[in-house]
Structures are given as C-alpha cells and as structure tokens.
Enzyme design. Structure first.
Site, PDB file in Angstrom:
ATOM      1  N   GLU A 449       0.509  -1.121   0.033  1.00 56.46           N
ATOM      2  CA  GLU A 449      -0.283  -0.220  -0.234  1.00 56.46           C
ATOM      3  C   GLU A 449       0.418   0.528  -0.066  1.00 56.46           C
ATOM      4  O   GLU A 449       0.806   2.449   0.710  1.00 56.46           O
ATOM      5  CB  GLU A 449      -0.573   0.172   0.896  1.00 56.46           C
ATOM      6  CG  GLU A 449      -2.529  -1.473   1.408  1.00 56.46           C
ATOM      7  CD  GLU A 449      -2.616  -1.510   2.413  1.00 56.46           C
ATOM      8  OE1 GLU A 449      -2.640  -0.393   3.155  1.00 56.46           O
ATOM      9  OE2 GLU A 449      -3.780  -2.391   2.523  1.00 56.46           O
ATOM     10  N   GLU A 556      -4.042  -9.410  -0.385  1.00 57.86           N
ATOM     11  CA  GLU A 556      -4.541  -8.956   1.688  1.00 57.86           C
ATOM     12  C   GLU A 556      -6.927  -9.308   1.940  1.00 57.86           C
ATOM     13  O   GLU A 556      -6.777  -7.998   0.734  1.00 57.86           O
ATOM     14  CB  GLU A 556      -4.144  -7.576   2.143  1.00 57.86           C
ATOM     15  CG  GLU A 556      -4.619  -7.240   3.117  1.00 57.86           C
ATOM     16  CD  GLU A 556      -3.851  -6.037   3.655  1.00 57.86           C
ATOM     17  OE1 GLU A 556      -2.614  -6.086   4.091  1.00 57.86           O
ATOM     18  OE2 GLU A 556      -4.505  -5.187   4.775  1.00 57.86           O
TER      19      GLU A 556
END
Length: 862
Positions: A449, A556
C-alpha cells in the site's frame, strides 16, 4: 614509511568441521549463540560506548529482548494506539566477552537478526556502524578491533524515541537473535550459497549450486623500528598474502542423513576478491517439497586447503525441491497440481511476549493456523525473523516475503521513508540474499500500500489512526498514471523489481496494492509479475480483462472485525465500522460481533471474500487480514483499545468462531461441526445460533431435546442459522450425511463460577531456558462448564524450574500489563505463559481467584 611482508596463510587455516544438522535453525554452523549475559539500561548515556564504563548496576538479561512489552499502556505514549500505546525511548545494551587467544588469526563477526530501530554498534569504543531499519538482519566484522585473550565490550545503542514510526506495534530493542561467527580467513561468505533446482520432475532434478568464497585478511598492519636515539619510527607494514588453492566439495544430504549427490571443484582464492563457484548435482527420484510433505534436503559445503587437505570451512544450506508457477487462468500450480493459497497475513508480535523472538511461540502460532487448514503466510509488512521461515520450510507454508511498508512517501511522521533513499538498496539486497534459499518463500513483495501508487498522496498531516484509514479509501483519478506515462513512481517500481530479479530470477515479484485501477503507477511499470490486490473485491472479476496475461492473487483480504465471545444480534444485520475515515466512530461496547457481521468499509465479511476465491480458478488464493490479532491498530476504536480486532485467532491464541468456518472449507480431511454462541442468555430472548460444518448434508438443532429444524447449506453458503427463544438447558447440533450421523456438539447453560481449570498446551518442555508452555485458564462452574461471561482476576504462582513469561486474555481494550502475575478472565478465559529457567526439573503452576476453588498443574522441563 612502508615495508612489505609476504604471508603464507594456508598453514593457519584450521577449522573443525561443524555439525550440519537439518533441525538446526541456522544454516551457518560457524555461528555461536551470543544471546546470554547482556547488560541493559533504558536511558541514553553515550559514555556507555567505552570499555571501562561501569555497568554493574544495569539490568542483566538474555536476548532476544523487547523493552516496550514490559511497559504500561498509556494514551500518552507517543506510539499512539496504532503503535500499541506502549513506550519507546532509547536503550543501551552491553556485553563483555573474552575471545580465545588460540583463535587469533581467525575472523570474528557479530550478526544481528534484527534490532528495532536505529541501532548503532560499538566494539571496544570503536563505532562499527548504524542500521536504521528495524527489521533487517545485519553484521559487522569485529576482527580489526578484537583483543584476543582479553576482555572485549560490545555496546549497542537502540533509538526508538521518535514515534510514531510504525502503523502497528514494532517492539523496542534487540528483539531478535544475536550470533558470534568465527571463521578462518578463507571461508564461505555470509549468505554465500544459492541453490536452485532446474529440470525438476518426479524422476530427476538438476541442482545448480553457486558458492561465494571469500578471503579476508588485513592488508596492512602497524609496526615500528627502534632508532639510534632510542625513539621508535612508526610505519605501516603492507602484507601481501599469497593466493590459496582450495577444493570445494558440495554434498547433497537427504532427510535421513544420507549423501545422495556430490560435486567437487578446485579454485584459487585471492585476498579481498570474492570468487563465485558454480557446481551441479544431478539427483535421481527427488522427494518434492509440498505443503503436505515439506521434504528438506541440505547442501553441505566443505572447503579444504588443496595443499594440506585441511578443512577450512563448512557451511550448510537447507533446501526444498519443487516446481511452481502462477497461471493467469488456473492460479497457483505446485508440482504440477493446482493449489489454492489459503493464507493469512501476520504481523511479527507474539502477543504478551511482544516482538522478542521465541521459536516455540512462533511454532504455536503456525500450529494453530495449520490446524485450521491455512497453508500460506504473508510477512506483513517487513522482513521476518529467520526462525519464522525455517519453521515455514519444515511445516509447509507458502510465504510471501515482504520488504517495505513505505517507500519515499511517509505514512507516519518518523517512519522508514526518511531513510529509504539512502538504505533501500542495501536493505532489499540483504533480505533477498538472506532468504532466497528458503523453499517456503514463493513470492517477493516489494511494498505494501505504498503511496507511490498515486502521483501525489500525502498522509503527513494526518494522525496515525487517520492515515491507517485513508490509505484504504482510495485517491482521486487524476492521481493515476496517464496513458503512455512512465512516471518516477513507475520507474522506482521497476528498479526495485529488477533488483530482486537480479538476485533471484526464480521467484515472481508483486506488491500489495489498494488501488485496483490498471493506471496505478506500480501496475503501469509492467514490473510486477503477479497482480496483487489488497481488498477491492468488486474489482476481482475484471482482473483478466484489465490485466491480460497476468496472474492474480489477493495479497490482503477481508478485514472483518470480531471480539472473541461477543455477539451482536440480529446476526443478519451488518455493521460496517467506521462509516468513513474522517467521521469519528464510537460504540460503548468497544467490541465487534463474532457472527461475521462486522467489517471495515474497504473490506468484506469472511464468507464474502471466501466465495470469490473459492469460485474463481484465476484467483491464486488470498492472504486474510489477519491470522492472529496483533498489538496496535485497533480499528475501528481509539483508546483504551490498543490491539486489533481483525484476527481469526485472538491475541492470546484462542480461536474466534470464524476459525471453524475456514477449517470447514480448508480441511476437508477433518470433520467439522462448530455450534455457537454460548447458551447463557435472558429467558425468552431471541438468540441466533450458527453452525459451521463440512462432510455432511444437513444439521439439525435441538433445544432441550426439541428439534428446531434441519438446515442445509446452499452452493455459496458457509453456515446455517436458527433463531430460537432462549431457555436454560442444553442446545445440541447433529450433522448427518445420507441420513447417518457424522458429528454432534452440545452446549449447556453454565452455572455460577466455581473453580479454575488449567490446560497446558504441553506438559513437557526443554530445559533450555527458552522453551514455553502456554496454559489456558478457564473459569468453570461446578460441573466443569465454561462460564462465558466470567471476568475473575486470576493470580498465578510458579514453583520449580520455570517462571511467568507473560499473561493475556485476548481483550483488545485491557490495559493490564503483559508482564505480571495475574490476569482477569475475558469471556471466561485467560492465558499464562510459563518459560523454563534454564534448569531441568518439575514446574508447578498454581492459580487462585477470590471465591473460586484453586487449581494447579504440572509441567516438566527436561
């Protein structure tokens, strides 16, 4: 003034052959455990670098050590609740040791598996270096400063004062193992072997072995000559060591200790010029490594002086032989068979033990996950402890090895981004070199991220809690890459991926991306071999069209929220918390429902993402956020919440109900029937009863012997449910297949708390000063039924060869200390961890609580 001295080294290079045993946690057999007998003080005293500094009043301890876990929770700690609300600071460690005089002429190196963070190391007052990143392994050559046969002092300054610097609990200190490595000048380099398997089939495999040979010797030394006037002329004497001819023998050893292949070659090693040797071994009928049969071979490297035949060095490299690929249509293929990656993300803390590495604690986590049917671990979001990978090798897990949580753009005020430009090349290189022989490692992740997914995305002005949330709510479309653009962010992605592939071309590279648009700057680089999404389930179906020819994995997933033992009804109501990242959230319960009806807005229910992954072959698998709860990031709450709600298993290691949903799907070899919740409610209250099950056609529910109906799962269902009126007594579930009973489960109404029940996970442990027994503590009624709402404060006493290493109960809001002799029960349970004190013998644990019958249990250390 400079003189020259020719030095013949060969006669000095004598080193006994070290044992090369497969169960050993470290491949490098030249290493000695350097964890015992350190002195520690939580302060910043720069005088501590000096060898003659008086540290007699410092605390004596053994490593690994995490000082933060010993502290008090406070909303004022600068780590914030996102970092676990535990203290930071600056700490010093010192260790005095005497290297044997007979070893003079050898090389001495100190190896740190990980120090959090900003560590600076000194030997006898000389600064060896600083490493900012708290998760990398690093080493220093001690040889130039060693006083052989005399006292030497290592001093380590650890600076974790500037916080927040992490979005989760990091720990503080020398929290991983430390090693002292003794070698001859001619030796195998650190992480100096690289073994790959080519042309692998059930019938044969060709192993390619690359070995880096190193010849370290001082090229100059000070000397002096007495002058006529009695003074001395000091000069530097140049040493010209002779090249050394060596024999390199690589032996392939199977799990039974038999040599099944060998390669021998000769090499000339020159001082200060590393030499890489390539060898091949052809293995017939290899035992392939798989998640069910993780077969481990080892390559035993023996280096000999050609002239004398003396052994100069030995080095061991565990390895597994397997084939794999990621396919854009069929997902993950292991040894020719399609395998779904049923993985979880894991942070590095070990609950009440903090970040301090303990092999038994890591193994316990993996055992609990393996029993659930988990076959994959994502190291979130940093280089893992070497021991984790060793265990994954031998237990059969598919590991995604991750390097960074941020690149140049910061997520928290004092995070790694400020060191990235200077250190990312070294840190990434060291990770790949360290881990590339692990058969459990299948994917490299270069980032999680990272804000470089967008042209401009700043978290600088946000709190840690806000930054954690805003990362997952996306950015404006004008922040994405333009058509035909190769932005600086894309070029950085390419650079990192190319670095990885130069060191290990055998594994794919990915990144955990929470921007699913193909114009994400990381995707536009073209450097990622696998498309990895964090969340964004609605975009899964479009991956084959948006990323043609690219394999896909959910790096994820889920981010459902649960508190073990807490249930909010009606269970078919959905609670999405928080509503927005910028909207304050509060609920007086500080709890999240265990019915799988609560999740964050960027995530999904466990069952929702399971449906996508199960029904689509092109999805290689998922890594659920998270396997265990972890300290820090208590989304959706703030203080006093200080640990996560995301885990399938709580912080103490007690499974939440959804654990059995995964087990029913991932363990078809095991019959599962899990009925919940408990059966202590208000008479007449509507109660939703759920059941997870497998290997059966139907489940029938009985309340006090009366049937409440039969339920069956549809194609995309993962549980069945009944809504019934509560009445004290017994509920019973019966699963059947073709009319025959498969399994039964009964839950009874509990009476008042009457006594304590202690259940050690192991009653025999090693007398090594490190091994642990995790003891489950339950508050039960007079009939032994768990009291589901009990909150009794239980006090512990230990006699014999053990001590209390930590206490916990799985509550995300408890501000009780982890290092204590008592703990309140949370929904009827708590945990005490017993550690051996280094002596063999019996250990007796006694538990008491006001108004309850006390309990005792015995553990033996041998």
């Amino acid at each position: 003034m400079k003189n020259k001295l020719f030095l013949f080294i060969s006669g000095l290079l004598l080193l006994g052959v070290g044992a090369c045993s497969a169960p050993r946690q470290e491949a490098d057999t030249r290493r000695m455990d350097f964890n015992a007998g350190w002195m520690f003080r939580l302060c910043d005293d720069t005088a501590a670098i000096h060898p003659d500094y008086n540290d007699a009043d410092w605390r004596k301890l053994d490593l690994p050590h995490d000082w933060a876990i010993e502290g008090d929770f406070s909303r004022d700690n600068p780590s914030g609740t996102g970092g676990g609300a535990l203290p930071g600071g600056v700490g010093w460690y010192r260790k005095t040791f005497i290297p044997d005089k007979v070893d003079e002429g050898k090389r001495l190196r100190i190896d740190f598996d990980g120090v959090y963070m900003n560590s600076t190391v000194y030997i006898n007052g000389h600064k060896l270096g600083t490493r900012p990143y708290g998760y990398v392994s690093f080493s220093y050559d001690l040889t130039p400063f060693i006083k052989w046969g005399e006292e030497n002092v290592i001093a380590v300054r650890v600076d974790n004062a500037e916080q927040p610097n992490s979005r989760w609990y990091s720990g503080c200190g020398i929290y991983r193992n430390v090693w002292l490595t003794k070698m001859n000048p001619v030796h195998v380099a650190q992480w100096g072997t690289y073994v790959t398997a080519e042309e692998v089939s059930k019938h044969s495999a060709r192993l390619r072995i690359c070995t880096q040979l190193q010849y370290d010797v001082e090229l100059h030394r000070p000397d002096s000559v007495r002058q006529d006037d009695g003074t001395y002329a000091v000069f530097e004497q140049e040493i010209i060591p002779l090249d050394v001819d060596v024999i390199l023998r690589s032996r392939l050893v199977d799990a039974d200790g038999d040599v099944v292949g060998e390669a021998v070659s000769e090499h000339r090693v020159m001082p200060a010029v590393p030499d890489e040797a390539e060898q091949e071994i052809l293995l017939e009928n290899p035992n392939l490594w798989s998640i069910d049969t993780p077969y481990i071979y080892k390559v035993e490297t023996i280096l000999q002086d050609k002239a004398t035949g003396k052994v100069l060095d030995t080095y061991c490299t565990p390895l597994g032989i397997r084939t794999f690929r990621f396919d854009e249509q069929k997902g993950f293929i292991l040894n020719g068979e399609q395998v779904k990656i049923n993985g979880v993300c894991m942070h590095h803390d070990l609950g009440c033990l903090g970040a301090a590495v303990n092999i038994r604690a890591i193994r316990r986590q993996l055992e609990i996950l393996k029993e659930m049917g988990c076959n994959g671990i994502r190291c979130s979001h940093n280089p893992p402890a070497p021991e984790l990978l060793d265990l994954c090798d031998r237990m059969g897990f598919i590991v995604m090895d991750e390097t960074f949580d941020m690149w140049r753009k910061k997520k928290t005020r004092h995070d790694y981004s400020r060191y990235f430009d200077e250190w990312h090349e070294r840190d990434l290189t060291d990770l790949i070199l360290r881990d590339r022989n692990h058969p459990s490692v299948f994917v490299w992740s270069i980032g999680n991220e990272v804000l470089e997914q967008w042209a401009d995305a700043k978290a600088d002005t946000l709190s840690l809690e806000e930054a954690n949330l805003v990362l997952n709510f996306g950015q404006a479309s004008d922040m994405l890459a333009k058509e035909g653009e190769m932005s600086v962010n894309s070029r950085l992605t390419r650079k990192l991926a190319d670095m990885v592939k130069a060191l290990d071309p055998t594994r794919p590279v990915t990144a955990g991306c929470n921007e699913p648009n193909p114009n994400n700057h990381l995707f536009r680089s073209g450097a990622l071999d696998i498309i990895g999404f964090n969340y964004h389930d609605d975009w899964f179906a479009g991956v084959p069209e948006n990323f043609p020819g690219k394999p896909f994995i959910v790096t994820e997933s889920v981010s459902a929220l649960m508190t073990r033992g807490y249930y909010r009804m009606p269970s078919d109501s959905m609670f999405i918390w928080p509503e927005r990242w910028d909207k304050p959230f509060f609920d007086a319960s500080f709890s999240c429902s265990s019915y799988d009806n609560c999740h964050v807005p960027w995530g999904n229910r466990h069952e929702g993402t399971m449906r996508h992954v199960k029904n689509n072959d092109f999805i290689s698998g998922q890594y659920v956020w998270t396997g265990f709860d972890y300290i820090g990031e208590p989304t959706p709450y703030g203080w006093p919440a200080r640990s996560s709600y995301f885990g399938i298993v709580d912080l103490a290691g007690f499974p939440k109900d959804v654990y059995y949903m995964y087990q029913s799907e991932w363990r078809l070899d095991k019959t599962v029937l899990h009925l919940f919740p408990h059966w202590n409610w208000t008479p007449g209250q509507d109660i939703d009863l759920w059941a997870y099950y497998n290997n059966a056609d139907e489940v029938e529910l009985f309340v006090n012997g009366k049937s409440q109906g039969i339920r069956s799962k549809g194609k995309d269902d993962f549980h069945v449910m009944w809504r019934v009126k509560y009445e004290p007594g017994t509920v019973k579930a019966v699963s059947r297949r073709e009319g025959k009973v498969v399994a039964e489960q009964e839950i009874r109404t509990a009476g008042k708390p009457a006594r304590i029940r202690l259940t050690p996970d192991r009653t025999a442990i090693q007398a090594d000063g490190r091994d642990l027994s995790f003891v489950t503590v339950e508050i039960v009624d007079k009939d032994g039924i768990l009291c589901p709402d009990a909150e009794n404060d239980v006090t512990f006493a230990v006699e014999g060869a053990g001590f209390i290493a930590g206490v916990d109960n799985g509550s995300p809001v408890s501000t009780e200390r982890f290092k204590d002799n008592h703990r309140k029960a949370f929904y009827g349970k708590c945990l005490v961890v017993i550690q051996n004190n280094g002596r063999p013998g019996s250990i007796k644990l006694i538990a008491t609580a006001g108004g309850l019958e006390k309990a005792a249990t015995a553990i033996r250390a041998k």
